[in-house]
Write an enzyme that holds these catalytic residues in place. Sequence first.
Site, mmCIF file in Angstrom:
data_model
loop_
_atom_site.group_PDB
_atom_site.id
_atom_site.type_symbol
_atom_site.label_atom_id
_atom_site.label_comp_id
_atom_site.label_asym_id
_atom_site.label_seq_id
_atom_site.Cartn_x
_atom_site.Cartn_y
_atom_site.Cartn_z
ATOM 1 N N GLN A 1 88.267 -8.444 116.398
ATOM 2 C CA GLN A 1 88.227 -7.012 116.785
ATOM 3 C C GLN A 1 87.473 -6.231 115.827
ATOM 4 O OE1 GLN A 1 92.670 -5.625 116.914
ATOM 5 N NE2 GLN A 1 93.079 -7.475 116.483
ATOM 6 N N HIS B 1 85.951 -4.988 120.222
ATOM 7 C CA HIS B 1 85.836 -3.536 119.915
ATOM 8 C C HIS B 1 84.439 -3.113 119.742
ATOM 9 C CE1 HIS B 1 90.459 -3.901 118.901
ATOM 10 N NE2 HIS B 1 90.416 -3.947 120.065
#
Length: 223
Positions: free
Chosen positions: A79, A97
Amino acid sequence: MRAGISAESGISTFRDAGGLWEGHDIMEVASPNGFKNNPKLVLEFYNLRRKQLHQVQPNIGHRTLVELETYFDVHIITQNVDNLHEQAGSSNVLHLHGELFKVRSTANPNSILEWKHDLLLGDTDNEGYQLRPHIVWFGEEVPAIEEAVNITREADYFVIIGTSMQVYPAASLIHHTKPNCPIFYIDPSPATLYDVTNPLEIIKNTACHGVPILKEKLLHLFF
């Protein structure tokens, strides 16, 4: 993985206890509406994050994951938007992300450019559309999640490092593991994992200490 492993290199964590990121309300700097309302603020915010990334280096947690590639086929699903895994030498890194060192067109999400300096209002793609950070903001789809699910389904071992398990869809990946796939969870304050029937071992430690412990455990199992 969240900023947990990168925080030990000096990267700012995503949000503090008050729900702020570097003093900003999350929705001001990490949402399409935030960018629409104040694009200059958002660009400045990520310019600072980008400058910070130029000043930090991978830590022993990152480097130990690279060492594991000598013995295992390691795939990292992160992430984090920094490139510290790549700097350390990891071969297979999937960013859920987005990435700080990339930008993309506001008109064409598939028009992605490498970008290691400041991004300013007026910086455009070839068709004249403003560029934006290549970051998945709140309210946006996570394009890489399907690939992440496929990787997870094939895993013989699944490792969670430094995450609150509260950010979805990333937190749902654990439910795509094989039924008997052992799961290791490295975090100094691990969250309670509900509805997980896999073999689970918690290593209550930071990434810098916990990943070397994981390495020793895995090598002991196989060698």
